[in-house]
Design a protein around this motif. Sequence first.
Motif, PDB file in Angstrom:
ATOM      1  N   MET A   1       0.844  -1.189   0.000  1.00 27.91           N
ATOM      2  CA  MET A   1       0.000   0.000   0.000  1.00 27.91           C
ATOM      3  C   MET A   1       0.884   1.246   0.000  1.00 27.91           C
ATOM      4  O   MET A   1       1.845   1.339   0.760  1.00 27.91           O
ATOM      5  N   ALA A   2       0.556   2.197  -0.857  1.00 23.39           N
ATOM      6  CA  ALA A   2       1.369   3.402  -0.983  1.00 23.39           C
ATOM      7  C   ALA A   2       1.041   4.403   0.117  1.00 23.39           C
ATOM      8  O   ALA A   2      -0.107   4.535   0.542  1.00 23.39           O
ATOM      9  N   PHE A   3       2.083   5.101   0.576  1.00 19.58           N
ATOM     10  CA  PHE A   3       1.895   6.200   1.518  1.00 19.58           C
ATOM     11  C   PHE A   3       2.432   7.467   0.857  1.00 19.58           C
ATOM     12  O   PHE A   3       3.610   7.542   0.505  1.00 19.58           O
ATOM     13  N   TYR A   4       1.566   8.465   0.695  1.00 23.11           N
ATOM     14  CA  TYR A   4       1.966   9.727   0.087  1.00 23.11           C
ATOM     15  C   TYR A   4       2.167  10.770   1.173  1.00 23.11           C
ATOM     16  O   TYR A   4       1.419  10.823   2.149  1.00 23.11           O
ATOM     17  N   LEU A   5       3.172  11.598   0.994  1.00 25.67           N
ATOM     18  CA  LEU A   5       3.445  12.642   1.972  1.00 25.67           C
ATOM     19  C   LEU A   5       2.293  13.627   2.069  1.00 25.67           C
ATOM     20  O   LEU A   5       1.979  14.127   3.146  1.00 25.67           O
ATOM     21  N   ASP A   6       1.678  13.909   0.939  1.00 25.93           N
ATOM     22  CA  ASP A   6       0.538  14.823   0.899  1.00 25.93           C
ATOM     23  C   ASP A   6      -0.175  14.644  -0.440  1.00 25.93           C
ATOM     24  O   ASP A   6       0.268  13.877  -1.304  1.00 25.93           O
ATOM     25  N   ASP A   7      -1.259  15.355  -0.604  1.00 28.88           N
ATOM     26  CA  ASP A   7      -2.052  15.211  -1.822  1.00 28.88           C
ATOM     27  C   ASP A   7      -1.313  15.750  -3.040  1.00 28.88           C
ATOM     28  O   ASP A   7      -1.502  15.262  -4.156  1.00 28.88           O
ATOM     29  N   THR A   8      -0.454  16.732  -2.817  1.00 25.54           N
ATOM     30  CA  THR A   8       0.335  17.277  -3.930  1.00 25.54           C
ATOM     31  C   THR A   8       1.254  16.212  -4.505  1.00 25.54           C
ATOM     32  O   THR A   8       1.365  16.059  -5.727  1.00 25.54           O
ATOM     33  N   LEU A  13       2.645  12.226  -8.744  1.00 23.08           N
ATOM     34  CA  LEU A  13       2.999  10.872  -9.155  1.00 23.08           C
ATOM     35  C   LEU A  13       1.965  10.283 -10.115  1.00 23.08           C
ATOM     36  O   LEU A  13       2.321   9.527 -11.025  1.00 23.08           O
ATOM     37  N   VAL A  14       0.714  10.629  -9.920  1.00 22.41           N
ATOM     38  CA  VAL A  14      -0.320  10.185 -10.868  1.00 22.41           C
ATOM     39  C   VAL A  14      -0.037  10.771 -12.247  1.00 22.41           C
ATOM     40  O   VAL A  14      -0.146  10.082 -13.274  1.00 22.41           O
ATOM     41  N   ARG A  15       0.353  12.036 -12.276  1.00 18.78           N
ATOM     42  CA  ARG A  15       0.672  12.678 -13.554  1.00 18.78           C
ATOM     43  C   ARG A  15       1.906  12.039 -14.198  1.00 18.78           C
ATOM     44  O   ARG A  15       1.926  11.766 -15.403  1.00 18.78           O
ATOM     45  N   LEU A  16       2.926  11.762 -13.394  1.00 19.90           N
ATOM     46  CA  LEU A  16       4.137  11.145 -13.926  1.00 19.90           C
ATOM     47  C   LEU A  16       3.870   9.734 -14.449  1.00 19.90           C
ATOM     48  O   LEU A  16       4.480   9.302 -15.433  1.00 19.90           O
ATOM     49  N   SER A  17       2.973   9.020 -13.785  1.00 21.75           N
ATOM     50  CA  SER A  17       2.675   7.652 -14.210  1.00 21.75           C
ATOM     51  C   SER A  17       2.050   7.604 -15.597  1.00 21.75           C
ATOM     52  O   SER A  17       2.054   6.555 -16.245  1.00 21.75           O
TER      53      SER A  17
END
Length: 362
Positions: A1-8, A13-17
């Motif tokens: 499960m991924a843990f993101y530092l914040d919504d930004t 990362l969604v954009r980069l993917s």
Amino acid sequence: MAFYLDDTQRKTLVRLSASWTWRTEWPTWALIVTIYGSWFGVAYHARSLGLPLTTALLALLSTWYMSLQHELLHGHPTRSRFFNGLLGFAPLAVWFPYGIYRDLHLRHHDDVHLTRPEHDPESYFVSAEVWQRAGTATRILLRFRNTFVGRLLAGPAFAIAATASDAVRKVGRGDWRDVPLWLAHGASVGALAWWLQTVCAIPAWLFVLGVGYTALSLSSIRSFQEHRAAEAVEHRTVLNETGTFWRLLFLNNNYHAVHHDLPHVPWFALRNVYETSRQQYVERSGGFLVSGYSEWVRRYAFASVAHPVYGDLSGSVQSNPRASGIFAGKSWVKFMIVVRRGELREADLPATAERQTAGQAL
């Protein structure tokens, strides 16, 4: 499960993917071609290169291949578990079937139980029960394994023995599911050793020990104190700001805390993810920051990084000197300090006090 530092970070990362590089994963495909081509190219020219240089190069390439196998099991460059398994099946590093390594490593990613020997298959701690049963020689070896030199020399032997004994215990319990993996691996090791000896004039024993064992030893450089026992889960995994050579050899897995938070991020993006949010990651790790593998050599070449028994503080407080300078006056660190034999007490200490003795801090 991924843990993101914040919504930004999540949105970034969604954009980069969706980018061409991430969708095609061409850096990983290039890596696969480079490693396989280099490994078999070096082996084929062993007669002209000479056995010492050939062995050294194959060991280095096998270490790189193990880093590639780690990338494969995390879903790169394809999302097909079967196809990635084919890409990582070749026994270039000799000792472990890819499928066994994959399953054990994914268990290791259960971060809640990270470093706990009864749950984490990659833990370098043992339980108090195992320690009590161990003889003097075994205890000496366990302590030696927790030094940097010991990890390189004895660490691979411990890993091989543990994996083999686990396989035997499974069969003893009537669990034969892993047997086909071991049989296929054994057959492929035999075939590769035969080709190396008959075509390349590389003795089988040199392949197994000189290449395979050395590759495990080199990989132990990365995993030495890659995790520490800590109350907070996010404080258990290291950030190692090592140089270009080691980053490439270990495919940026030196940013290990980032990898554990975001195991789906491909190797070629890890450094950028870390550097974009460096301060946040250092804070999240509790200051578990290392300035390269040479720091471990200087501090722990022949000194034990931790007692082999999980949870045994041995009357001392481990600290991170570099982190102290970063967070002086900005954060508080919780330690378990031995007050007297058999009694533990928690103390909240300012970061500037990290290197004080327990008596001074209290």
